[in-house]
Write an enzyme that holds these catalytic residues in place. Structure first.
Site, mmCIF file in Angstrom:
data_model
loop_
_atom_site.group_PDB
_atom_site.id
_atom_site.type_symbol
_atom_site.label_atom_id
_atom_site.label_comp_id
_atom_site.label_asym_id
_atom_site.label_seq_id
_atom_site.Cartn_x
_atom_site.Cartn_y
_atom_site.Cartn_z
ATOM 1 N N ARG A 150 92.336 82.400 25.988
ATOM 2 C CA ARG A 150 92.170 83.687 26.662
ATOM 3 C C ARG A 150 92.917 84.789 25.924
ATOM 4 N NH1 ARG A 150 94.322 82.023 32.367
ATOM 5 N NH2 ARG A 150 93.874 84.213 32.877
ATOM 6 N N LEU B 228 94.881 72.330 32.383
ATOM 7 C CA LEU B 228 93.931 73.426 32.259
ATOM 8 C C LEU B 228 94.293 74.469 33.308
ATOM 9 C CD1 LEU B 228 90.542 71.453 32.023
ATOM 10 C CD2 LEU B 228 91.817 72.477 30.129
ATOM 11 N N ASP B 229 94.055 75.735 33.000
ATOM 12 C CA ASP B 229 94.289 76.778 33.988
ATOM 13 C C ASP B 229 93.422 76.525 35.217
ATOM 14 O OD1 ASP B 229 96.044 78.053 32.261
ATOM 15 O OD2 ASP B 229 94.460 79.313 31.388
ATOM 16 N N ARG B 230 93.855 77.034 36.336
ATOM 17 C CA ARG B 230 93.116 76.822 37.581
ATOM 18 C C ARG B 230 91.658 77.259 37.458
ATOM 19 N NH1 ARG B 230 94.100 79.920 43.379
ATOM 20 N NH2 ARG B 230 92.619 78.672 44.574
#
Length: 325
Positions: A242, A141-143
């Site tokens: 996103r 997962l993205d930060r």
């Protein structure tokens, strides 16, 4: 010169006279990020006519510039006592509820303080298929994204889970607060994603060589100048949700990279303030389902919205009295 460094020499062209050193380097060395170049300048690895220079130095035609780029040093992640929320664990795998702000694994500019460091402190053995920097990491997962991800403890489990991801039998659902309200209550975004041809740190649906990507969404709640969406993805491209929601015209709120910082159309000051003060993209991995490789059991996990997104929704909900005559 730094050992094992790549030395590159340049001469300042006439047209670049008067330009700042840091800006000139960005053009001269497009393979390095602006942050990397700034670090090289600060570390004394950029010499102008044989001398260290400040980023703001105004260049003169004919000056000699030497840039020394040290070879990258691969660091082995060390165990760190970082609290993590484990929602399930057995001898083959564990499911973690990652908080926003925690990177999944070490990378450029981040050698510690990641989920991998926390896992190494908690788990004796992790799958080694992901490499020394990503032990046990099957997906990421993205930060800035919070929520669920599965971690493999052994190679057989890692391979089996990877096959499930590749075969699209893993169910992944996210909750996202987006800027504006989509016209359609539900829909599908089927657009290939690849590296943005202009902004190399971004992904785009307009990339010349994109990879197939598919996302479906449904409006869960209409808010003041925003909407809460449930998004399901059948592929796992970098930044997929996103990028797709931005392409739809409704970027994830708080997502500075893909337009989520634009001025919201909310009517109330408190709603606008909540959107404008977000410190991360309002995106949460809310549900994860897969088949446990060792037992064949179908497993499903859900994660409630974290406090920051709950507070955001509360601020964006229009009070009932405001909607009545």
């Amino acid at each position: 010169m730094t050992a094992d460094a790549d030395a590159r020499s340049f001469a300042v062209e006439e047209a670049a006279a008067g330009e700042r050193l840091d800006r000139w380097l960005v053009r001269a060395m497009p393979d390095l990020s602006r942050a990397r170049l700034q670090a090289l300048i600060a570390g004394g690895e950029v010499l102008v006519d044989g001398r260290r220079a400040r980023p703001s130095l105004r260049l003169k035609a004919g000056q000699a510039i030497l840039v020394r780029v040290p070879a990258p040093q691969a660091a082995v992640p060390q165990p760190e006592d970082i609290p993590i929320a484990v929602v399930y664990e057995d001898r083959h795998l564990l499911v973690v509820d990652k908080p926003a702000g925690l990177s999944v694994h070490p990378g450029a500019g981040r050698a510690s303080g990641t989920l991998v460091n926390a896992l190494l402190h908690r788990v004796r053995d992790l799958s080694g298929i992901g490499g020394v920097l990503r032990p046990g990491i099957v997906h990421r997962l993205d930060r800035g994204t919070s929520g669920l991800l599965v971690v493999a403890k052994d190679d057989a489990t890692h391979l089996a889970l990877s096959r499930q991801f590749a075969g699209r039998s893993v169910e992944k659902e996210y909750l996202a607060v987006v800027i504006g309200v989509p016209r359609a209550a539900e829909g599908t975004i089927d657009a290939p994603i690849g590296r943005d041809p202009v902004h190399r740190k971004r992904m785009s649906v307009r990339a010349p060589r994109g990879r197939a990507a598919r996302s479906t969404y449904r409006i869960e709640e209409r808010l003041d100048g925003a909407a809460l969406l449930r998004v399901r993805i059948s592929t796992g491209r970098t930044h997929q949700i996103r990028v797709h929601l931005a392409a739809l015209g409704h970027p994830v709120a708080g997502d500075e990279t893909y337009g989520g910082r634009r001025r919201p159309a909310s009517r109330r000051p408190e709603a606008r303030a909540a959107l404008e003060t977000l410190t991360r993209p309002a995106l949460h991995a809310a549900r994860l389902a897969f088949t446990q490789p060792a037992t064949g059991e179908r497993m499903s996990f859900e994660s409630p919205l974290p406090a920051d997104m709950q507070e955001l929704l509360a601020a964006l909900r229009v009070p009932k009295e405001a909607t009545q005559g």
